[in-house]
Design a protein around this motif. Sequence first.
Motif, PDB file in Angstrom:
ATOM      1  N   TYR A 132      -3.659  -5.352   6.841  1.00 34.66           N
ATOM      2  CA  TYR A 132      -4.192  -4.349   5.922  1.00 34.66           C
ATOM      3  C   TYR A 132      -5.058  -4.943   4.825  1.00 34.66           C
ATOM      4  CZ  TYR A 132       0.511  -5.644   4.474  1.00 34.66           C
ATOM      5  OH  TYR A 132       1.645  -6.337   4.212  1.00 34.66           O
ATOM      6  N   ASN A 143     -15.554  -7.476   3.674  1.00 34.12           N
ATOM      7  CA  ASN A 143     -14.109  -7.409   3.776  1.00 34.12           C
ATOM      8  C   ASN A 143     -13.473  -8.782   3.587  1.00 34.12           C
ATOM      9  OD1 ASN A 143     -12.010  -5.539   6.088  1.00 34.12           O
ATOM     10  ND2 ASN A 143     -11.646  -6.308   4.063  1.00 34.12           N
ATOM     11  N   SER A 162     -10.736  -9.632   0.844  1.00 37.61           N
ATOM     12  CA  SER A 162      -9.445 -10.207   1.217  1.00 37.61           C
ATOM     13  C   SER A 162      -9.175 -11.508   0.480  1.00 37.61           C
ATOM     14  CB  SER A 162      -9.433 -10.437   2.721  1.00 37.61           C
ATOM     15  OG  SER A 162      -8.361 -11.221   3.101  1.00 37.61           O
ATOM     16  N   LEU A 206     -14.138  -2.161  -2.729  1.00 37.94           N
ATOM     17  CA  LEU A 206     -13.471  -0.999  -2.142  1.00 37.94           C
ATOM     18  C   LEU A 206     -14.250   0.274  -2.420  1.00 37.94           C
ATOM     19  CD1 LEU A 206      -9.639  -1.312  -2.360  1.00 37.94           C
ATOM     20  CD2 LEU A 206     -11.257  -2.218  -0.745  1.00 37.94           C
ATOM     21  N   ARG A 226     -10.484   3.836   1.323  1.00 34.21           N
ATOM     22  CA  ARG A 226     -10.442   2.537   0.657  1.00 34.21           C
ATOM     23  C   ARG A 226      -9.886   1.462   1.573  1.00 34.21           C
ATOM     24  NH1 ARG A 226      -9.616   2.283  -4.910  1.00 34.21           N
ATOM     25  NH2 ARG A 226      -7.757   1.068  -4.560  1.00 34.21           N
ATOM     26  N   MET A 227      -8.933   1.847   2.387  1.00 32.26           N
ATOM     27  CA  MET A 227      -8.359   0.893   3.345  1.00 32.26           C
ATOM     28  C   MET A 227      -8.218   1.632   4.670  1.00 32.26           C
ATOM     29  SD  MET A 227      -5.317  -0.352   0.935  1.00 32.26           S
ATOM     30  CE  MET A 227      -4.378  -1.207   2.172  1.00 32.26           C
ATOM     31  N   ASN A 228      -7.873   0.894   5.714  1.00 35.14           N
ATOM     32  CA  ASN A 228      -7.611   1.510   7.015  1.00 35.14           C
ATOM     33  C   ASN A 228      -8.738   2.446   7.442  1.00 35.14           C
ATOM     34  OD1 ASN A 228      -5.255   0.222   6.600  1.00 35.14           O
ATOM     35  ND2 ASN A 228      -4.039   2.036   6.262  1.00 35.14           N
ATOM     36  N   HIS A 229      -9.911   1.868   7.597  1.00 33.88           N
ATOM     37  CA  HIS A 229     -11.104   2.711   7.668  1.00 33.88           C
ATOM     38  C   HIS A 229     -11.332   3.429   8.989  1.00 33.88           C
ATOM     39  CE1 HIS A 229     -12.115   0.414   4.097  1.00 33.88           C
ATOM     40  NE2 HIS A 229     -11.795  -0.652   4.769  1.00 33.88           N
ATOM     41  N   CYS A 269       0.816  -1.605   4.045  1.00 34.54           N
ATOM     42  CA  CYS A 269      -0.496  -1.363   3.451  1.00 34.54           C
ATOM     43  C   CYS A 269      -0.383  -0.629   2.117  1.00 34.54           C
ATOM     44  CB  CYS A 269      -1.378  -0.537   4.374  1.00 34.54           C
ATOM     45  SG  CYS A 269      -0.816  -0.354   6.044  1.00 34.54           S
ATOM     46  N   GLU A 327      -1.973  -0.752  -2.321  1.00 37.47           N
ATOM     47  CA  GLU A 327      -2.466   0.285  -3.213  1.00 37.47           C
ATOM     48  C   GLU A 327      -1.551   0.443  -4.417  1.00 37.47           C
ATOM     49  OE1 GLU A 327      -5.375   0.489  -2.708  1.00 37.47           O
ATOM     50  OE2 GLU A 327      -5.890   2.484  -2.026  1.00 37.47           O
TER      51      GLU A 327
END
Lengths: 168, 442, 190
Positions: free
Chosen positions: B120, B157, B161, B190, B200-203, C36, C40
Amino acid sequence: MAAVGASAAELAGLSETSSIGASGQEVLHVTRERYLEVAGALRDAGFEMCADLCGVDYLRHLDRPLPEGVTPERFEIVVNLLSLEIHQRVRLRVQVPDSDPVVPTLFNLYPGTENMEREAFDLYGVCFEGHPDHTRILMPDDWEGHPLRKDYSVGRVPVQFKQAPGPR
Amino acid sequence: MTSEELKAETSEGLQELQERDETDPVALAIEEGSPFRPPEGPMLDLGDIDVEFGEDETMIINMGPQHPSTHGVLRIMMELEGETVLRSKPVIGYLHTGMEKTGEELTYVQGATNVTRMDYLSPLHNELVFSLAAEALLHIEIPPRATWIRMLMTELNRISSHVLWMATNGMDLASTSMMIYGFRDREMILSFFEKTTGLRMNHDYIRPGGVAADLPDGWEDDVMSIIETIPGRVDEYDEMLTGQPIFKHRTEGVGIISPELAIAMSATGPILRASGVAWDLRRAMPYLAYGDVDFDVIVGTVGDVFDRYAVRLNEIRESCKIVRQCVEKMPLGDYRAQDKKVTPPPRARIDESMEALIHHFKIFTRGFEVPPGEVYTAIESPRGELGCYLVADGSNKPYRMHIRAPSFVNLQSLPPLLRGGLIADAVAVISSVDPVMGEVDR
Amino acid sequence: MGLEDLNHNFLTGSLEELVKWARRSSLWPATFGLACCAIEMMAAGAADFDLARFGMEVFRGSPRQADLMVVAGRVSQKMAPVLRQVYDQMVEPKWVISMGVCASTGGMFNNYAIVQGVDQIVPVDVYAPGCPPNPQTLIHAILTLHEKIRLGELTQRRPGETGAGIDLAAEPVPPGWVAPPSGVRLGTPR
Ligand code: SF4
């Protein structure tokens, strides 16, 4: 030393011939008996890193097409070796029968396979003879079954505490 | 041994470390990390190593699985003598999500949604490796713009990271300002991701056949402002940490790994490079268009925690260079392959044509069929070699989807890294390996 | 002495309101990042979103010092007993936020490995939707929890509810277990 363009099987002087799979990757089918020997020869020929090792359960494709002389079995152990020097990969595929799912461990040749073999054991129930720490790695120790086998349902399992007697 | 006997050995409790005087010398040597030497001839000569045997003045402690500095739910058992770590053993699986099983239930179109949740911190790399594998089986070419967009996004990315790693590493070494700075700079990237991909994540942005959407209007300005800010910030980190005596004392000479050992343990990524092996898949086996960009592979010399820090720090700078070249060279054209079989029709045509609507509907409900075959693709993720082994059987779902997760493999080098060090340094060492538990356990 | 002698710097109110105000204004979360969503959660605690505004920037390493558990991420079957233990170690009063669809329902991972909803293990006060919920969603969940604390009862947390959903009477009796006096149930108001 290493001739560029030569296949890994040629480099290691093996009797097995390799086939070229999708996107130009070299695949070598080996029997369980020759497995350690072939891996050892490849290591000496410069394939010094074992990048990946995983299992596959071909329960629904027991009659899949394979090169001549290879008997399809239920399980397959797929090993990816990598040569840092000549920037080449080779993939070994070992057929493992359902009745006796045991293969020798690669640990003594490639210590880096330790986790990968434990994972393959955990998820497929293929045993690695001689592995120094032959235990489950991802699932809880008292889990029953090997979840990535094709006859293991995906389905939802109700949560169990260790003490509570559960359905399984 | 038969499989039955082998299985009987694996009953509960064997994952635990045994008492020192109950462990036989061979097992002890293995647990102490001594067979993890460059394999030349027989692996292990018990005469060569002095196995302190029979001493039971040691203490076994557990770190985790709920522990503030283990980067997620990692549990490490450590045997201590005083404050020195003798044996250690990572116990993983606390985040096992069954993603490989779920991946067999999802179509190729949905597959990227699943794999993106593994690592992630660099979700786009996961999507990329899955898409590359599916495309290799499909034998489709993707247009140049899609390739360059993929490169741009994955490099950004990588920056985010590594910046996050700097932040958490700072936190573990009690440099709280580093953590605040790291998160601040990550937000910048982000927000660009959010603008482009919607999340923002897990696109789920990189999909087989291309990418999900074109870059938004004005993307050049956004990206340029990012890569103009980041190098300055990196200099700040550099100043704050590299020259700082406390940080140096905590990292220099701690957790050393030799190149031979790193290769034997299959370690990749910053761990391998810090030990002095210039192995970067972007350079060694170029994928996408990495052959056309100019960047340096950063290597260390000693292989300690400090080198791993320095490698990551400088990789941020190199990634900025690559991103700049991506902006300059970004070709025009389509952002996904116009292959009727794989990609949905353009959005505008759906309003006009019934066929396009049906086509669109079919792609997203049934997916597409992939010809039988198996393939292994690998890319360089921020943590090392990220591979995807895909077996297709001609249906619309993968028959087997295996991800070779770099953290999972790198975690094996922890016992030799920790051995002989102080327990206080364990935190620094664990952090320098940068395990992302979602990817370790999948 | 009557109140009329004291003429300034003085407020009256009920003790209950005061205690609830104090509880609400300094919730201390336990670090319980799983997947994940934890990233956040950390982002919410860092510079841009700044949880310190709500008196809760101190993430406690030890559950004994915390009164809020944010379950951030998917809970696997292997982690479930650990999660419950951490919850049991926290002192009353304690609250739980289930962050993300994985913690709330199992999310997209409806398979053998993931607990389908953390509310099977611990009682949940607020569910934050999203995958991952962005920091604003988490902050909204926290504010919702603040409201819940402000409007809730002081001493009686969940009238009539049975703790983790375990009805002791229906449970099989483990060996060596001494039955509680009749009328006592897990989770009844004390
Ligand atoms: S809800 Fe989404 S972001 Fe959160 S843990 Fe689950 S998959 Fe990850």
